[in-house]
Scaffold this active site. Structure first.
Site, short mmCIF file in Angstrom:
data_model
loop_
_atom_site.label_atom_id
_atom_site.label_comp_id
_atom_site.label_asym_id
_atom_site.label_seq_id
_atom_site.Cartn_x
_atom_site.Cartn_y
_atom_site.Cartn_z
N HIS A 178 8.37 137.77 20.98
CA HIS A 178 9.29 138.88 20.57
C HIS A 178 11.22 138.48 20.35
O HIS A 178 11.63 137.43 21.23
CB HIS A 178 9.12 139.96 21.20
N CYS A 179 11.60 139.28 19.90
CA CYS A 179 13.04 139.21 20.26
C CYS A 179 13.39 140.66 20.29
O CYS A 179 13.09 141.54 20.93
CB CYS A 179 13.08 138.24 19.12
N LYS A 180 14.65 140.82 19.13
CA LYS A 180 14.95 142.70 19.43
C LYS A 180 13.70 143.53 18.14
O LYS A 180 13.28 144.72 18.89
CB LYS A 180 16.64 143.05 18.57
N GLY B 9 11.69 141.88 15.94
CA GLY B 9 10.25 141.49 15.85
C GLY B 9 10.70 141.15 13.40
O GLY B 9 9.59 140.29 13.58
N THR C 220 11.89 135.97 15.79
CA THR C 220 10.25 136.04 15.66
C THR C 220 9.78 135.94 14.22
O THR C 220 8.80 134.54 13.94
CB THR C 220 9.66 137.52 15.97
#
Lengths: 200, 200
Positions: free
Chosen positions: A112-114, A116, A120
């Site tokens: 995940h990132c912030k 998605g 990602t």
């Protein structure tokens, strides 16, 4: 291993809340936006062993506490969320994250990132190239998650990413079996092949 | 069981073309739009045992031939693609399709209709309710695939679908194990519970 369909909801009566942009990518590989505490009961059902986190910001203490309680290992690769991120830096981070992602010893794993979408999406896009998907299918999947926020710079990055360069630094061989057909996840020893120039 | 990442592309050099709107839903459960022959090499990598086809039109001979060659069983539930489809008829078809979908004896399984948006989205949405997902997450996933073609009638159908009614007609118990944690896919005998009125 099967999907969770539990009619006998003893303690599991609570409605589960997956993080936004949650999806299964492959067996034991998941993607999403940044999970919040409301998502923790859902994440528990995934029996995660690892999380790949693609932002430079420190992981929140509440999330770290959840990871400790579940014995989940955190791999952080700090990629800036801006669109003007340096391509060589991005390439190195994605390459390092890919090595963690395809190593079955880290599965089940969540990326995940912030939101998605972009970071990602780039990582999953590069994984799809590694899996030999045609570029239009890779892009379609990226856009399904990025929606109106789709970035041409990400698509170009995925297109230019040279998956062969990954084989230079992989080091072991893992055979995977599924049913009667053999599937392999092969890590080539970096000394087995002459290093070659990548497309970057 | 692991994802396919094959660096040693002997005969697998060909680029793989997943059908549009292809995605993994759960372990051994996939969704997509209507597969064409260009997608067959990709579908082979999934080692499918079954396909759920949600349209009333006959399956094309080329696809049937592929299924025969791969020993894949076809389950067809003919749902009209129009928006004015009768709700009770839709409910019965989705209920029957769900029973096939969650039966691990049919896995790995692919669900598809024509575009992988509405009929497939309804079936997957009802599966998510069965898995106890909150409605907003179910809708988000539906919309990720339907995009601009999202239909309020589908969302209402998913919302009104009573998953408890499914337990009336299920008939056996299958326990699933994953790692050290037990997951169960439980089929209640229809005689175990008094039939109850559904929300339709």
């Amino acid at each position: 291993m099967g999907m969770i369909v539990d009619f006998e909801n003893d303690q599991n009566d609570a409605v589960l809340v997956p993080p936004p942009n949650f999806a299964m990518v492959e067996d034991c590989v998941f993607r999403s936006s940044f999970p919040t505490p409301s998502n923790f009961p859902f994440l528990q059902t995934l029996n995660l062993r690892s999380i790949i986190y693609l932002c430079p910001e420190p992981y929140p203490e509440g999330n770290l506490e959840f990871l400790r309680s579940q014995n989940i290992r955190l791999f952080q690769f700090g990629i800036e969320g801006k669109t003007d991120v340096s391509i060589p830096v991005l390439k190195d981070s994605i390459m390092d994250a890919l090595k963690v992602l395809i190593d079955v010893r880290n599965h089940p794993i969540l990326v995940h990132c912030k939101r998605g979408k972009h970071r990602t999406g780039c990582l999953v896009g590069c994984l799809r190239k590694l899996q030999n998907w045609c570029l239009s299918s890779v892009f379609e999947e990226y856009q399904r998650f990025a929606g109106a926020k789709s970035r041409t710079t990400d698509l170009t990055f995925i297109e230019m990413f040279d998956v062969l360069s990954l084989s230079q630094c992989l080091y072991s061989i893992i055979y995977q079996y599924h049913g009667s057909k053999k599937r392999r996840l092969l890590y080539k020893d970096e000394n087995l092949q002459k290093p070659r120039l990548t497309s970057f």
